[in-house]
Design a protein around this motif. Structure first.
Motif, PDB file in Angstrom:
ATOM      1  N   ALA A 137     115.625 100.269  17.168  1.00  0.00           N
ATOM      2  CA  ALA A 137     114.235 100.533  16.803  1.00  0.00           C
ATOM      3  C   ALA A 137     114.187 101.173  15.422  1.00  0.00           C
ATOM      4  N   VAL A 138     113.143 100.835  14.670  1.00  0.00           N
ATOM      5  CA  VAL A 138     112.886 101.440  13.378  1.00  0.00           C
ATOM      6  C   VAL A 138     111.523 102.127  13.469  1.00  0.00           C
ATOM      7  N   VAL A 139     111.502 103.416  13.185  1.00  0.00           N
ATOM      8  CA  VAL A 139     110.272 104.204  13.200  1.00  0.00           C
ATOM      9  C   VAL A 139     109.993 104.615  11.759  1.00  0.00           C
ATOM     10  N   SER A 140     108.787 104.300  11.282  1.00  0.00           N
ATOM     11  CA  SER A 140     108.429 104.584   9.888  1.00  0.00           C
ATOM     12  C   SER A 140     107.312 105.614   9.802  1.00  0.00           C
ATOM     13  N   LEU A 141     107.503 106.593   8.924  1.00  0.00           N
ATOM     14  CA  LEU A 141     106.446 107.543   8.592  1.00  0.00           C
ATOM     15  C   LEU A 141     105.600 106.873   7.520  1.00  0.00           C
ATOM     16  N   THR A 142     104.307 106.756   7.747  1.00  0.00           N
ATOM     17  CA  THR A 142     103.452 105.952   6.864  1.00  0.00           C
ATOM     18  C   THR A 142     102.380 106.792   6.175  1.00  0.00           C
ATOM     19  N   ARG A 143     102.805 107.845   5.531  1.00  0.00           N
ATOM     20  CA  ARG A 143     101.894 108.725   4.813  1.00  0.00           C
ATOM     21  C   ARG A 143     102.463 108.993   3.415  1.00  0.00           C
ATOM     22  N   PRO A 144     102.709 107.933   2.646  1.00  0.00           N
ATOM     23  CA  PRO A 144     103.404 108.103   1.368  1.00  0.00           C
ATOM     24  C   PRO A 144     102.636 108.928   0.331  1.00  0.00           C
ATOM     25  N   ALA A 197     109.544 109.170  -0.763  1.00  0.00           N
ATOM     26  CA  ALA A 197     110.158 110.299  -0.054  1.00  0.00           C
ATOM     27  C   ALA A 197     110.303 109.985   1.424  1.00  0.00           C
ATOM     28  N   PHE A 198     111.379 110.495   2.002  1.00  0.00           N
ATOM     29  CA  PHE A 198     111.543 110.354   3.444  1.00  0.00           C
ATOM     30  C   PHE A 198     110.507 111.219   4.158  1.00  0.00           C
ATOM     31  N   CYS A 199     110.562 112.533   3.941  1.00  0.00           N
ATOM     32  CA  CYS A 199     109.616 113.458   4.568  1.00  0.00           C
ATOM     33  C   CYS A 199     109.702 114.794   3.843  1.00  0.00           C
ATOM     34  N   ALA A 200     108.564 115.291   3.407  1.00  0.00           N
ATOM     35  CA  ALA A 200     108.516 116.555   2.678  1.00  0.00           C
ATOM     36  C   ALA A 200     108.427 117.765   3.603  1.00  0.00           C
ATOM     37  N   GLY A 201     108.536 117.561   4.908  1.00  0.00           N
ATOM     38  CA  GLY A 201     108.437 118.669   5.857  1.00  0.00           C
ATOM     39  C   GLY A 201     107.033 118.762   6.427  1.00  0.00           C
ATOM     40  N   GLY A 202     106.693 119.934   6.915  1.00  0.00           N
ATOM     41  CA  GLY A 202     105.368 120.146   7.491  1.00  0.00           C
ATOM     42  C   GLY A 202     104.302 120.254   6.422  1.00  0.00           C
ATOM     43  N   LYS A 260     101.197 111.632   0.742  1.00  0.00           N
ATOM     44  CA  LYS A 260     101.526 113.038   1.005  1.00  0.00           C
ATOM     45  C   LYS A 260     103.024 113.219   1.204  1.00  0.00           C
ATOM     46  N   LEU A 261     103.807 112.284   0.665  1.00  0.00           N
ATOM     47  CA  LEU A 261     105.274 112.306   0.786  1.00  0.00           C
ATOM     48  C   LEU A 261     105.722 112.399   2.245  1.00  0.00           C
ATOM     49  N   ASN A 262     104.933 111.770   3.118  1.00  0.00           N
ATOM     50  CA  ASN A 262     105.211 111.717   4.551  1.00  0.00           C
ATOM     51  C   ASN A 262     105.332 113.100   5.186  1.00  0.00           C
TER      52      ASN A 262
END
Length: 117
Positions: A43-50, A87-92, A52-54
């Motif tokens: 499975a591939v799960v994508s964060l889709t909020r680019p 970006a992968f994820c900028a955190g919270g 806001k740097l996810n």
């Protein structure tokens, strides 16, 4: 079930796509800020909020939990988590929490956010 370190994520994703062409993955429509594609046990799960740097907001955290529970129940043994954009994820997303608190929209939001994150 195992978690993949970021240093291997690119190689694993490349292998998954070679073994199972992207068009063969069963893609789920984007419900909000998380999308999934699954084929068999991969499975591939994508964060889709680019924009806001996810960065994770409470809705995203809850979507990730629901998505994880669903794909595990469907037999996923390998999950690749990726972020769209640069970006992968900028955190919270603490800036959004601060803004809501300043606007008086507290109703447990900061507590819920940090508890669920």
């Amino acid at each position: 079930f195992f978690l993949i370190g970021m240093n291997r994520a690119g190689r694993v994703a490349q292998h998954v796509m070679q073994v199972r062409h992207a068009s063969q993955l069963a893609a789920e429509p984007v419900r909000g800020e998380v999308s999934t594609a699954q084929s068999g046990r991969a499975a591939v799960v994508s964060l889709t909020r680019p924009a806001k740097l996810n960065s994770l907001n409470l809705n995203m955290i809850r979507e990730l939990r629901e998505t994880y529970d669903k794909i595990v129940a469907e037999g996923a043994g390998c999950v690749l988590l990726k972020g769209e954009g640069r970006a992968f994820c900028a955190g919270g997303d603490v800036a959004a929490i601060q803004q809501q608190v300043e606007q008086g929209q507290v109703d447990g939001l900061p507590v819920d956010f940090f508890y669920e994150e």
